[in-house]
Enzyme design. Structure first.
Site, PDB file in Angstrom:
ATOM      1  N   GLY A 228       0.770  -1.229   0.000  1.00  0.00           N
ATOM      2  CA  GLY A 228       0.000   0.000   0.000  1.00  0.00           C
ATOM      3  C   GLY A 228       0.802   1.281   0.000  1.00  0.00           C
ATOM      4  O   GLY A 228       0.214   2.360   0.150  1.00  0.00           O
ATOM      5  N   ASP A 229       2.131   1.207  -0.159  1.00  0.00           N
ATOM      6  CA  ASP A 229       2.917   2.447  -0.109  1.00  0.00           C
ATOM      7  C   ASP A 229       4.125   2.307  -1.024  1.00  0.00           C
ATOM      8  O   ASP A 229       4.039   1.681  -2.064  1.00  0.00           O
ATOM      9  CB  ASP A 229       3.311   2.760   1.339  1.00  0.00           C
ATOM     10  CG  ASP A 229       3.410   4.255   1.609  1.00  0.00           C
ATOM     11  OD1 ASP A 229       4.152   4.933   0.892  1.00  0.00           O
ATOM     12  OD2 ASP A 229       2.740   4.754   2.527  1.00  0.00           O
TER      13      ASP A 229
END
Length: 429
Positions: A228-229
């Site tokens: 997610g990053d």
């Protein structure tokens, strides 16, 4: 030509082996096996040793644990089919002091949660598996929900963190659902990551893959990230604390890595107040990213980012990118724990960035394919772009530039480049 970054040293092979099951670990997925791991680690000799984590005779292969501290001259070895699974209960995760180069937890002030597997002041230590059947599971959903609900009072822990250690290796395993950054190397010398697969949902908050932070001689290779990053984010401290700690990240190579996520593919910053130099990203493949290559800093950072190369970047067909290449001197918020009115001794210095053999023609770029935004205080100097190909952007101008200077080869697409760049007269091929 810049020096080629390399990793230095490697932990020696183990001479003796200890089985964690001999210390009472059950691996049944229900029992807290932390005490057995602690006893087994305490029993290891000072010579290079292996702590083996096997499946039991009845197929008991999942070990529930609270955070554990590793020791020097140790190899934590997960046999095929075994899982180390974090106990999802904040009350069982100890708090530790903030890092000196941050002065606070990254998300919250004050102390921070420790990591599931952690070592500080160690030498010759490794975490290894036998492939992607060897799993470290952070049970991150518990922590993500606390974060999103705004009830978390401290910065979440990592799956793995090594601090002030030398000759460190993480290899041949799968890491899933980290509470926060997956792997954090802080002020380490001689780090090698190989054969690691990192997985988390694409909307999981702050689940960076690898974060070398004020570390030197780091090699990350033959690995993949879906989370997610940022896939890889190189850092060196946050504002006044990073400047005071003054330990740069240097001599770092990432190669043969696949990245998929909603944030940066490979990044430097935004916390880079101690400086970053001599970095090479080679043969990186992108499935998705908001920016494939991203150098990010801001007015409160200071420090420097110099001598960085990006080469042989490839993309999945139809990969969606918000931007292609970004260098941004207007990114990031000030550290709220720095004294009021603190300013760096000098603005961030951004210089000597090479981008070559970029194969992005089959992507979908929504923003700018090339985005270089320096500032009057921090102009971007010495950019070289050769043999780089993106489609024309669909929403914005393909080139977006301010306070930047450099050269581009004639085989860079789309054209024309910003007027800030001098176009070479011959092809780079």
């Amino acid at each position: 030509m810049m020096a080629r970054p390399v990793a230095s040293g490697a932990p020696p092979p183990p001479r003796t082996a200890v089985n964690v099951r001999h210390f009472g670990a059950r691996g049944d997925g229900r029992t807290d096996d932390t005490r057995a791991f602690q006893l087994a680690i305490a029993s290891l000799p000072s010579t290079p040793s292996r702590l083996a984590v096997p499946c039991g005779p009845s197929g008991d292969c999942t070990y529930l644990i609270r955070p554990i501290n590793l020791t020097s001259a140790m190899e934590l070895y997960l046999e095929d089919g075994t899982t180390l699974r974090a106990i999802a209960d904040a009350r069982l995760w100890p708090l530790i002091p903030p890092l000196p180069s941050y002065g606070r937890g990254r998300e919250r002030g004050g102390a921070r949660y420790t990591s599931l597997l952690r070592g500080e002041g160690l030498h010759d230590v490794s975490i290894r598996g036998e492939g992607y059947g060897s799993v470290i599971d952070g049970q991150g959903a518990y922590w993500w929900l606390r974060h999103l609900a705004g009830v978390e009072e401290h910065t979440r822990g990592h799956l793995i963190e090594f601090a002030s250690s030398r000759r460190v290796a993480v290899a041949n395993l799968r890491m899933i659902d980290s509470p926060y950054w997956n792997t954090h190397f802080f002020d380490c010398d001689g780090v090698h990551v190989s054969g690691v697969r990192i997985e988390a949902p694409l909307l999981s908050p702050n689940t960076d893959g690898w974060d070398p932070d004020s570390s030197r001689d780091v090699l990350i290779e033959h690995s993949s990230y879906r989370g997610g990053d940022d896939c890889i984010a190189i850092k060196s401290g946050w504002d006044c604390f990073g400047a005071a700690y003054a330990r740069p990240s240097a001599n770092i190579t990432a190669r043969n890595v696949t990245c998929e996520g909603p944030r940066a593919g490979v990044a430097i910053g935004s916390e880079m107040s101690g400086g970053v130099a001599n970095v090479s990203f080679e043969s990186i493949r992108f499935i998705s990213a908001n920016g494939a290559a991203h150098i990010k800093t801001g007015a409160s950072r200071g420090g420097y980012v110099t001598d960085v190369s990006f080469s042989d970047l490839t993309f999945a067909d139809g990969a969606a990118l918000a931007h292609g290449i970004l260098v941004d001197a207007h990114y990031g918020s000030p550290n709220p724990s720095c004294p009021a009115g603190w300013r760096p001794a000098a603005p961030a210095r951004l210089a000597n960035f090479t981008f070559e053999r970029i194969r992005g023609a089959s992507t979908r770029v929504l923003g700018s394919a090339y985005r270089f935004h320096g500032s009057e205080a921090s102009p971007i100097a010495g950019v070289v772009i050769r043999d780089a190909h993106f489609p024309a952007s669909t929403l914005w101008s393909s080139w977006s530039c301010s306070q930047v200077s450099g050269t581009v080869s004639v085989d860079v697409e789309p054209k024309p480049p910003c007027s800030n760049f001098v176009e070479e007269v011959s092809s780079s091929r």
